[in-house]
Motif scaffolding. Sequence first.
Motif, PDB file in Angstrom:
ATOM      1  N   ILE A   7      19.321  64.667  28.000  1.00 31.74           N
ATOM      2  CA  ILE A   7      18.427  65.445  28.779  1.00 31.74           C
ATOM      3  C   ILE A   7      16.956  65.140  28.179  1.00 31.74           C
ATOM      4  O   ILE A   7      16.001  64.634  28.900  1.00 31.74           O
ATOM      5  CB  ILE A   7      18.781  66.671  28.888  1.00 31.74           C
ATOM      6  CG1 ILE A   7      19.758  66.705  29.931  1.00 31.74           C
ATOM      7  CG2 ILE A   7      17.305  67.457  29.504  1.00 31.74           C
ATOM      8  CD1 ILE A   7      20.129  68.441  30.375  1.00 31.74           C
ATOM      9  N   ASN A  50      16.740  72.145  33.067  1.00 38.64           N
ATOM     10  CA  ASN A  50      16.325  71.496  31.897  1.00 38.64           C
ATOM     11  C   ASN A  50      15.855  70.130  32.182  1.00 38.64           C
ATOM     12  O   ASN A  50      14.634  69.787  31.556  1.00 38.64           O
ATOM     13  CB  ASN A  50      17.574  71.325  30.977  1.00 38.64           C
ATOM     14  CG  ASN A  50      18.106  72.907  30.716  1.00 38.64           C
ATOM     15  OD1 ASN A  50      19.477  72.799  30.370  1.00 38.64           O
ATOM     16  ND2 ASN A  50      17.378  73.829  30.601  1.00 38.64           N
ATOM     17  N   LEU A  51      16.397  69.429  32.880  1.00 38.53           N
ATOM     18  CA  LEU A  51      15.834  67.990  33.031  1.00 38.53           C
ATOM     19  C   LEU A  51      14.573  67.933  33.817  1.00 38.53           C
ATOM     20  O   LEU A  51      13.674  67.165  33.483  1.00 38.53           O
ATOM     21  CB  LEU A  51      16.845  67.159  34.026  1.00 38.53           C
ATOM     22  CG  LEU A  51      16.700  65.842  34.171  1.00 38.53           C
ATOM     23  CD1 LEU A  51      16.698  64.903  33.037  1.00 38.53           C
ATOM     24  CD2 LEU A  51      17.602  65.161  35.135  1.00 38.53           C
ATOM     25  N   TYR A  66      24.181  67.863  25.381  1.00 34.26           N
ATOM     26  CA  TYR A  66      22.676  67.787  25.961  1.00 34.26           C
ATOM     27  C   TYR A  66      21.906  66.787  25.627  1.00 34.26           C
ATOM     28  O   TYR A  66      20.728  66.618  26.318  1.00 34.26           O
ATOM     29  CB  TYR A  66      22.273  69.395  25.234  1.00 34.26           C
ATOM     30  CG  TYR A  66      20.745  69.669  25.787  1.00 34.26           C
ATOM     31  CD1 TYR A  66      20.627  70.275  27.154  1.00 34.26           C
ATOM     32  CD2 TYR A  66      19.680  69.312  24.943  1.00 34.26           C
ATOM     33  CE1 TYR A  66      19.242  70.242  27.484  1.00 34.26           C
ATOM     34  CE2 TYR A  66      18.362  69.733  25.190  1.00 34.26           C
ATOM     35  CZ  TYR A  66      18.231  69.977  26.661  1.00 34.26           C
ATOM     36  OH  TYR A  66      16.751  70.393  27.028  1.00 34.26           O
ATOM     37  N   ARG A  84      21.257  77.252  29.899  1.00 33.31           N
ATOM     38  CA  ARG A  84      21.604  75.762  29.600  1.00 33.31           C
ATOM     39  C   ARG A  84      22.095  75.293  31.437  1.00 33.31           C
ATOM     40  O   ARG A  84      22.905  76.199  32.101  1.00 33.31           O
ATOM     41  CB  ARG A  84      22.931  75.655  29.029  1.00 33.31           C
ATOM     42  CG  ARG A  84      23.528  74.313  28.988  1.00 33.31           C
ATOM     43  CD  ARG A  84      24.628  74.362  27.809  1.00 33.31           C
ATOM     44  NE  ARG A  84      24.214  74.412  26.503  1.00 33.31           N
ATOM     45  CZ  ARG A  84      23.821  73.505  25.543  1.00 33.31           C
ATOM     46  NH1 ARG A  84      23.971  72.283  25.822  1.00 33.31           N
ATOM     47  NH2 ARG A  84      23.331  73.617  24.431  1.00 33.31           N
ATOM     48  N   ASN A  85      20.894  74.965  31.840  1.00 32.07           N
ATOM     49  CA  ASN A  85      21.139  74.476  33.243  1.00 32.07           C
ATOM     50  C   ASN A  85      20.694  73.151  33.459  1.00 32.07           C
ATOM     51  O   ASN A  85      19.434  72.720  33.184  1.00 32.07           O
ATOM     52  CB  ASN A  85      20.235  75.371  34.185  1.00 32.07           C
ATOM     53  CG  ASN A  85      20.398  75.154  35.667  1.00 32.07           C
ATOM     54  OD1 ASN A  85      20.031  73.893  35.956  1.00 32.07           O
ATOM     55  ND2 ASN A  85      20.546  76.147  36.414  1.00 32.07           N
ATOM     56  N   THR A  86      21.470  72.193  33.815  1.00 33.18           N
ATOM     57  CA  THR A  86      21.116  70.550  33.729  1.00 33.18           C
ATOM     58  C   THR A  86      20.078  70.415  34.645  1.00 33.18           C
ATOM     59  O   THR A  86      18.996  69.604  34.197  1.00 33.18           O
ATOM     60  CB  THR A  86      22.322  69.780  34.167  1.00 33.18           C
ATOM     61  OG1 THR A  86      23.347  69.981  33.234  1.00 33.18           O
ATOM     62  CG2 THR A  86      22.026  68.384  33.863  1.00 33.18           C
TER      63      THR A  86
END
Length: 264
Positions: A243, A159-160, A240, A154-156
């Motif tokens: 995203i 992930n984006l 989440y 979980r790394n914004t």
Amino acid sequence: MSSSDIFIGETIGTAVLILLGGGVVAGVVLKRSKAFGAGWLAITFGWGFAVLTGAYISAPLSGAHLNPAVTLGLAIEGGTEWSDVPIYVLGQMTGAVIGATLVWVAYLGHFQAHLTDREIVGGPGAQDTAKAAAQAKTDAGPVLGIFSTGPEIRNTVQNLATEIIATTVLVLAILTQGLNGDGHGLGVIGVLITSLVVVGIGLSLGGPTGYAINPARDLGPRIAHALLPLPNKGGSDWGYAWIPVVGPLIGGAIAGGIYEIAFA
């Protein structure tokens, strides 16, 4: 191509896409399924075949976008009227919720068995504290992956970026293939090639986030997960959820821009 054709085509096509795509994940994940444990290859090829089937069914009516990011890319490219974009997206979202609900119906007994298995949901005392119970209502539940995507790490930013990159590849591949004569969607061979591209994206770029690459594919089933009466289903991970919506839309827009600069 009328508004009703677009809405009906996108609704039916996206429903089939989600039914078969979510269905293969359910088959792999749910313990009592004959396909249990079949693995990532089964999931990626299953989603590719799901795109193939949904697109061929809906192509005569709507051009088989089945994805708001594709619709956005085609609007930027000029193959789709901007006034038609809301109709496409409404059909896609409606179909996604219907498709996810049909997965629940098809695997109803398996969901029940899986979500009452103590190895899955934990034995007595697993959620004794109020904090643990509250956390379970917000975090991803044990079957959320059947409905929508989630990151392994979980790394914004990462992930984006993954969703943007993967969707850019998908939409650019679609834009550079042969479109129907009316410019609204892929031709016959283009549908087949796109399905193989989806498999390739899943194998190459699907590991970090589960490759939503489609806002409707993720958001519609996530809504269904939140509403369906599944025992011990846990949370829908709404923190989440933005995203796999925003990332693919950015990717679709980038692909449309690249096409206009390099290929138009």
